[in-house]
Write a protein that holds these residues in place. Structure first.
Motif, short mmCIF file in Angstrom:
data_model
loop_
_atom_site.label_atom_id
_atom_site.label_comp_id
_atom_site.label_asym_id
_atom_site.label_seq_id
_atom_site.Cartn_x
_atom_site.Cartn_y
_atom_site.Cartn_z
N THR A 83 0.83 -1.21 0.00
CA THR A 83 0.00 0.00 0.00
C THR A 83 0.86 1.26 0.00
OG1 THR A 83 -0.24 -0.12 2.40
CG2 THR A 83 -1.99 -1.09 1.10
N ALA A 84 2.00 1.23 0.69
CA ALA A 84 2.90 2.39 0.67
C ALA A 84 3.46 2.60 -0.74
CB ALA A 84 4.03 2.19 1.66
N GLN A 85 3.79 1.53 -1.41
CA GLN A 85 4.31 1.65 -2.77
C GLN A 85 3.23 2.13 -3.74
OE1 GLN A 85 7.49 1.52 -3.62
NE2 GLN A 85 7.91 1.15 -1.45
N MET A 86 1.99 1.72 -3.51
CA MET A 86 0.88 2.19 -4.35
C MET A 86 0.71 3.71 -4.18
SD MET A 86 -0.43 -0.05 -6.29
CE MET A 86 -1.95 0.74 -6.72
N HIS A 87 0.80 4.20 -2.94
CA HIS A 87 0.68 5.64 -2.70
C HIS A 87 1.81 6.40 -3.41
CE1 HIS A 87 -0.18 9.41 -0.74
NE2 HIS A 87 1.08 9.47 -0.33
N LYS A 88 3.03 5.88 -3.28
CA LYS A 88 4.17 6.53 -3.95
C LYS A 88 3.98 6.55 -5.46
CE LYS A 88 7.71 5.54 -0.50
NZ LYS A 88 8.95 4.81 -0.23
N ALA A 89 3.48 5.47 -6.02
CA ALA A 89 3.26 5.40 -7.47
C ALA A 89 2.21 6.42 -7.91
CB ALA A 89 2.83 3.99 -7.87
N LYS A 90 1.15 6.60 -7.12
CA LYS A 90 0.13 7.58 -7.46
C LYS A 90 0.68 9.00 -7.36
CE LYS A 90 -3.81 4.73 -6.09
NZ LYS A 90 -4.92 4.58 -5.15
N VAL A 91 1.48 9.28 -6.35
CA VAL A 91 2.09 10.60 -6.20
C VAL A 91 3.02 10.90 -7.37
CG1 VAL A 91 3.71 11.96 -4.80
CG2 VAL A 91 1.85 10.72 -3.69
N VAL A 92 3.83 9.92 -7.76
CA VAL A 92 4.75 10.12 -8.88
C VAL A 92 3.98 10.35 -10.18
CG1 VAL A 92 6.51 8.96 -10.28
CG2 VAL A 92 6.67 8.92 -7.80
N ALA A 93 2.86 9.67 -10.36
CA ALA A 93 2.02 9.90 -11.55
C ALA A 93 1.46 11.32 -11.53
CB ALA A 93 0.89 8.88 -11.60
N ASP A 94 1.02 11.79 -10.35
CA ASP A 94 0.54 13.17 -10.24
C ASP A 94 1.65 14.16 -10.56
OD1 ASP A 94 -1.95 12.26 -9.48
OD2 ASP A 94 -1.72 12.75 -7.35
N TRP A 95 2.84 13.92 -10.03
CA TRP A 95 3.97 14.80 -10.30
C TRP A 95 4.28 14.86 -11.80
CZ3 TRP A 95 8.31 13.58 -6.20
CH2 TRP A 95 7.89 13.99 -4.94
N ALA A 96 4.25 13.73 -12.47
CA ALA A 96 4.53 13.70 -13.91
C ALA A 96 3.50 14.52 -14.67
CB ALA A 96 4.56 12.26 -14.41
N ASN A 97 2.22 14.36 -14.31
CA ASN A 97 1.17 15.14 -14.97
C ASN A 97 1.35 16.63 -14.71
OD1 ASN A 97 -0.24 13.03 -16.20
ND2 ASN A 97 -1.39 12.61 -14.35
N LEU A 98 1.69 16.99 -13.48
CA LEU A 98 1.86 18.41 -13.14
C LEU A 98 3.09 19.01 -13.81
CD1 LEU A 98 0.80 18.50 -9.40
CD2 LEU A 98 -0.42 19.42 -11.38
N ARG A 99 4.15 18.25 -13.92
CA ARG A 99 5.34 18.77 -14.62
C ARG A 99 5.04 19.01 -16.10
NH1 ARG A 99 8.70 15.07 -11.02
NH2 ARG A 99 9.69 16.55 -9.60
N ALA A 100 4.31 18.10 -16.71
CA ALA A 100 3.93 18.28 -18.12
C ALA A 100 3.00 19.49 -18.27
CB ALA A 100 3.26 17.02 -18.66
N TYR A 101 2.06 19.62 -17.35
CA TYR A 101 1.13 20.75 -17.37
C TYR A 101 1.87 22.07 -17.16
CZ TYR A 101 -2.92 23.63 -16.11
OH TYR A 101 -3.87 24.61 -16.05
#
Length: 129
Positions: free
Chosen positions: A31-49
């Motif tokens: 579950t901790a790794q799932m949270h980290k993966a979701k945060v990293v996906a958010d960061w990637a979207n925000l960097r592109a935006y």
């Protein structure tokens, strides 16, 4: 004389207990790794935006009305809409977009769990006290 083959009930129970212990140890890690993966996906979207809207600002030197600023055009920052119209939903947090003349856009992101290591600031100037 018959030869008995197979496992006894005690041996099978021991194997089941060991598997149960391994599963109980791995669930929090997963579950901790799932949270980290979701945060990293958010960061990637925000960097592109951020790259897209900041490039738009650098070419026009003005705020684009398609960019929704937190507290002015919207208070829901659980997603961002790119200039071409496609939307990226935040998986693990929320973000806020602001605009400053002569500087461009700033984006701040925080995860819903409040972890300081999950925060992200793009275009935000850090000042020393």
């Amino acid at each position: 004389m018959k030869r008995r083959e197979g496992f006894t009930l005690v041996e099978l129970l021991i194997v089941v207990v060991i598997i149960g212990i391994l599963v109980s140890i791995s669930i929090p890690i997963f579950t901790a790794q799932m949270h980290k993966a979701k945060v990293v996906a958010d960061w990637a979207n925000l960097r592109a935006y951020y790259a897209e809207i900041q490039a738009d600002y650098m070419s026009t030197q003005q705020w684009n009305p398609k960019v929704k600023r937190w507290g002015i055009e919207t208070t829901d920052m659980s997603s961002v809409t790119f200039l071409d119209g496609h939307k990226a939903e935040m998986k693990a947090g929320t973000c806020a977009v602001s605009f400053a003349d002569k500087e461009g856009y700033q984006i701040v992101y925080d995860c819903k769990k409040g972890h300081p290591e999950c925060s992200l600031g793009l275009g935000v100037k850090h000042t020393s006290p």
